[in-house]
Enzyme design. Structure first.
Site, PDB file in Angstrom:
ATOM      1  N   ASP A   1      -3.388  -9.149   4.873  1.00 32.84           N
ATOM      2  CA  ASP A   1      -2.151  -9.912   4.698  1.00 32.84           C
ATOM      3  C   ASP A   1      -2.050 -11.000   5.768  1.00 32.84           C
ATOM      4  O   ASP A   1      -1.248 -11.927   5.648  1.00 32.84           O
ATOM      5  CB  ASP A   1      -0.900  -9.009   4.698  1.00 32.84           C
ATOM      6  CG  ASP A   1      -0.882  -7.959   5.787  1.00 32.84           C
ATOM      7  OD1 ASP A   1      -1.951  -7.595   6.300  1.00 32.84           O
ATOM      8  OD2 ASP A   1       0.220  -7.498   6.132  1.00 32.84           O
TER       9      ASP A   1
ATOM     10  N   ASP B   1       1.980  -7.074  13.542  1.00 29.60           N
ATOM     11  CA  ASP B   1       2.824  -6.169  12.748  1.00 29.60           C
ATOM     12  C   ASP B   1       3.999  -5.583  13.542  1.00 29.60           C
ATOM     13  O   ASP B   1       5.058  -5.287  12.967  1.00 29.60           O
ATOM     14  CB  ASP B   1       1.991  -5.000  12.208  1.00 29.60           C
ATOM     15  CG  ASP B   1       1.153  -5.377  10.997  1.00 29.60           C
ATOM     16  OD1 ASP B   1       1.432  -6.404  10.365  1.00 29.60           O
ATOM     17  OD2 ASP B   1       0.215  -4.623  10.694  1.00 29.60           O
TER      18      ASP B   1
ATOM     19  N   HIS C   1      -1.275  -2.447  14.287  1.00 31.88           N
ATOM     20  CA  HIS C   1      -1.259  -1.363  13.348  1.00 31.88           C
ATOM     21  C   HIS C   1      -2.655  -0.831  13.017  1.00 31.88           C
ATOM     22  O   HIS C   1      -2.805   0.236  12.421  1.00 31.88           O
ATOM     23  CB  HIS C   1      -0.537  -1.911  12.093  1.00 31.88           C
ATOM     24  CG  HIS C   1      -0.813  -1.322  10.783  1.00 31.88           C
ATOM     25  ND1 HIS C   1      -1.104  -2.033   9.653  1.00 31.88           N
ATOM     26  CD2 HIS C   1      -0.810  -0.015  10.406  1.00 31.88           C
ATOM     27  CE1 HIS C   1      -1.266  -1.234   8.634  1.00 31.88           C
ATOM     28  NE2 HIS C   1      -1.100  -0.006   9.038  1.00 31.88           N
TER      29      HIS C   1
ATOM     30  N   HIS D   1       0.804  -1.233   0.000  1.00 27.91           N
ATOM     31  CA  HIS D   1       0.000   0.000   0.000  1.00 27.91           C
ATOM     32  C   HIS D   1       0.840   1.288   0.000  1.00 27.91           C
ATOM     33  O   HIS D   1       0.742   2.128   0.878  1.00 27.91           O
ATOM     34  CB  HIS D   1      -1.130  -0.011   1.037  1.00 27.91           C
ATOM     35  CG  HIS D   1      -0.816  -0.306   2.472  1.00 27.91           C
ATOM     36  ND1 HIS D   1       0.163   0.338   3.173  1.00 27.91           N
ATOM     37  CD2 HIS D   1      -1.427  -1.136   3.346  1.00 27.91           C
ATOM     38  CE1 HIS D   1       0.147  -0.095   4.414  1.00 27.91           C
ATOM     39  NE2 HIS D   1      -0.791  -0.998   4.548  1.00 27.91           N
TER      40      HIS D   1
ATOM     41  N   HIS E   1       5.646 -10.276  10.181  1.00 32.74           N
ATOM     42  CA  HIS E   1       6.459 -10.037   8.972  1.00 32.74           C
ATOM     43  C   HIS E   1       7.926 -10.135   9.344  1.00 32.74           C
ATOM     44  O   HIS E   1       8.340  -9.602  10.378  1.00 32.74           O
ATOM     45  CB  HIS E   1       6.235  -8.628   8.410  1.00 32.74           C
ATOM     46  CG  HIS E   1       4.850  -8.351   7.931  1.00 32.74           C
ATOM     47  ND1 HIS E   1       4.323  -8.922   6.801  1.00 32.74           N
ATOM     48  CD2 HIS E   1       3.876  -7.542   8.415  1.00 32.74           C
ATOM     49  CE1 HIS E   1       3.093  -8.475   6.613  1.00 32.74           C
ATOM     50  NE2 HIS E   1       2.793  -7.637   7.580  1.00 32.74           N
TER      51      HIS E   1
ATOM     52  N   GLU F   1      -6.011  -7.170   9.194  1.00 38.08           N
ATOM     53  CA  GLU F   1      -5.589  -6.730   7.861  1.00 38.08           C
ATOM     54  C   GLU F   1      -5.359  -7.975   7.001  1.00 38.08           C
ATOM     55  O   GLU F   1      -4.871  -9.003   7.478  1.00 38.08           O
ATOM     56  CB  GLU F   1      -4.338  -5.844   7.914  1.00 38.08           C
ATOM     57  CG  GLU F   1      -4.108  -5.164   6.570  1.00 38.08           C
ATOM     58  CD  GLU F   1      -3.140  -3.973   6.593  1.00 38.08           C
ATOM     59  OE1 GLU F   1      -2.502  -3.720   7.627  1.00 38.08           O
ATOM     60  OE2 GLU F   1      -3.038  -3.303   5.544  1.00 38.08           O
TER      61      GLU F   1
ATOM     62  N   TYR G   1      10.119  -0.122   8.105  1.00 44.43           N
ATOM     63  CA  TYR G   1       8.782  -0.585   8.498  1.00 44.43           C
ATOM     64  C   TYR G   1       8.171   0.367   9.524  1.00 44.43           C
ATOM     65  O   TYR G   1       7.014   0.785   9.409  1.00 44.43           O
ATOM     66  CB  TYR G   1       8.880  -2.002   9.080  1.00 44.43           C
ATOM     67  CG  TYR G   1       7.542  -2.656   9.235  1.00 44.43           C
ATOM     68  CD1 TYR G   1       6.993  -3.392   8.194  1.00 44.43           C
ATOM     69  CD2 TYR G   1       6.808  -2.516  10.398  1.00 44.43           C
ATOM     70  CE1 TYR G   1       5.746  -3.977   8.321  1.00 44.43           C
ATOM     71  CE2 TYR G   1       5.564  -3.087  10.533  1.00 44.43           C
ATOM     72  CZ  TYR G   1       5.040  -3.822   9.498  1.00 44.43           C
ATOM     73  OH  TYR G   1       3.797  -4.386   9.619  1.00 44.43           O
TER      74      TYR G   1
ATOM     75  N   HIS H   1      -4.712  -9.860  14.057  1.00 45.31           N
ATOM     76  CA  HIS H   1      -4.830  -8.636  13.262  1.00 45.31           C
ATOM     77  C   HIS H   1      -5.651  -8.948  12.018  1.00 45.31           C
ATOM     78  O   HIS H   1      -5.369  -9.920  11.309  1.00 45.31           O
ATOM     79  CB  HIS H   1      -3.414  -8.163  12.893  1.00 45.31           C
ATOM     80  CG  HIS H   1      -3.357  -6.906  12.101  1.00 45.31           C
ATOM     81  ND1 HIS H   1      -4.372  -5.988  12.038  1.00 45.31           N
ATOM     82  CD2 HIS H   1      -2.356  -6.385  11.324  1.00 45.31           C
ATOM     83  CE1 HIS H   1      -4.018  -4.975  11.265  1.00 45.31           C
ATOM     84  NE2 HIS H   1      -2.808  -5.198  10.814  1.00 45.31           N
TER      85      HIS H   1
HETATM   86 FE1  FEO Z   1      -1.316  -4.305   9.328  1.00 43.73          FE
HETATM   87 FE2  FEO Z   1       0.786  -6.809   8.178  1.00 43.73          FE
HETATM   88  O1  FEO Z   1      -0.808  -5.832   8.368  1.00 43.73           O
END
Ligand code: FEO
Length: 404
Positions: free
Chosen positions: A86, A170, A151, A28, A231, A84, A198, A82
């Protein structure tokens, strides 16, 4: 896809079962030059538990890695730290396939999942956990801590009490695709750059909350032997390294460093940028000149993390700011970097509106303006270049005072 994909051991009871996205180059608006990973973890407790899932098209990779340890249908519990996509992109399909007895998320997590996967009735299984709640996995215990805006509003940490292992989604992560799963297997220089990138591009706007959270973690007496983010690599030795970096970045304390960024049509604004840089360099501060033709907006955001000043130059085109400069401001304004000073400069042909527009954009970001706008008609003459040099010098002197 299948048998060649294996789970990677983190501890006796915990295995990494995520996916490596070697190809991702844009997250994004953030350039992910080294790709990323979507980490998911399998806890081999009495009640087998899956922590998070992966981006939807990596579902087969997740299932193959799980299958290298257990039958996916043996999973009792799924935790969604989370929402989101991903991390939740294949959650509905995984719930349908695994048929777990329980799925847990935060209050906002349950809501966010429902709002993402509106036509997936199997998500009605999701139950809510709050900060301080624990669930008993038989021989192991999971404890939860809501971390809103880290996040997203729904985010939470899960803590495996007996192993002092934090699943931090995250937070403490980075976009880095590698065959290595642990931070101690990767060069410090890469780790620090990608973790900073990041933080600067994802978490910076929430710095106040991060400071608060680190205080809360300390007051709760939580100790971490391992931090496993969603991640990048897992921190299993010297976890304090990444915690200290977060504490420092969240402070947004300026260091004597100036970032000069610009775009140029016929090299006039570029000439001005170099003159400003020379003035500042001669004062002994660190300077990085980042033309937008050669630097992505997210790399500039990264360099700003430890800077004290931002100087921006734009030519005027059709009475306006240059499009790449508008793009940069649109992006970095939202990141809410505090404690910057700087000024605007640029060349023009006949009207020169862009330079004032750049100054206004800097002010909107909260940048303290330390010098007047510098404008050059067509090509800067010696007088303009001297002014650029002097203003670079002055800015360097100011930040040396600020950063003592
Ligand atoms: Fe806020 Fe890795 O997603």
């Amino acid at each position: 896809m299948g048998s060649q994909l294996r789970a990677i051991k983190v501890t006796e009871n915990v295995y990494w079962v995520g996916a490596i996205d070697w190809a991702l180059r844009d997250f994004h608006g953030y350039s992910t030059n080294r790709g990323t990973t979507y980490n998911a973890f399998l806890i081999l407790a009495d009640k087998i538990t899956l922590i998070d899932t992966v981006k939807h098209h990596f579902q087969d990779e997740l299932l193959a890695r799980i299958s290298s340890m257990v039958k996916p249908q043996d999973i009792d519990i799924i935790i969604s730290n989370h929402a989101e996509m991903d991390h939740s992109g294949c959650l509905p399909q995984i719930i349908k396939y695994v048929q777990p007895s329980k799925v847990y998320a935060s209050v906002r997590g349950k809501q966010a999942l429902a709002e993402h996967f509106r036509r997936k009735p199997h998500l009605s299984i999701v139950e809510v956990v709050k900060s301080g709640d624990t669930i008993n996995l038989g021989n192991l215990t999971l404890q939860f801590l809501e971390t809103p805006m880290l996040h997203w509003p729904d985010s939470m940490f899960s803590y495996l009490v007996e192993e002092k292992l934090l699943f931090s989604q995250d937070a403490f992560g980075m976009h880095l695709a590698t065959g290595k799963r642990f931070a101690d297997q990767i060069a410090d220089e890469i780790l620090e750059y990608e973790a900073a990138k990041y933080y600067a591009n994802i978490l910076l706007p929430y710095s106040k909350l991060i400071t608060k959270l680190l205080g809360k973690v300390s007051s709760l007496g939580l100790e971490f032997d391992i931090i496993a983010p969603d991640h990048g690599p897992i921190w299993r030795s010297n976890v304090n390294k990444i915690i200290s970096l977060y504490a420092r970045w969240a402070e947004q304390k300026p260091t004597p460093r100036i970032i000069i960024t610009y775009d140029t049509m016929w090299q006039s604004t570029a000439l001005m940028a170099r003159a400003i840089a020379n003035g500042a360099i001669d004062q002994g501060v660190s300077v990085k000149v980042m033309p937008l033709s050669a630097n992505h907006r997210s790399d500039i955001a990264t360099e700003l993390l430890n800077a004290a000043a931002l100087v921006v130059g734009s030519p005027t085109i059709n009475n306006n700011i240059f499009p790449t400069i508008a793009d940069l401001f649109c992006y970095i304004r939202g990141l809410k970097r505090k404690n910057l000073c700087g000024f605007a400069f640029g060349s023009y042909g006949w009207s020169g509106e862009s330079i004032k527009q750049v100054e206004e954009s800097l002010k909107t970001m909260g940048v303290e303006i330390t010098g007047e706008c510098i404008k050059a008609k067509y090509v800067p003459d010696e007088q303009v270049l001297e002014k650029c040099y002097n203003q670079g010098e002055d800015l360097a002197k100011k930040i040396k005072n600020i950063c003592v």
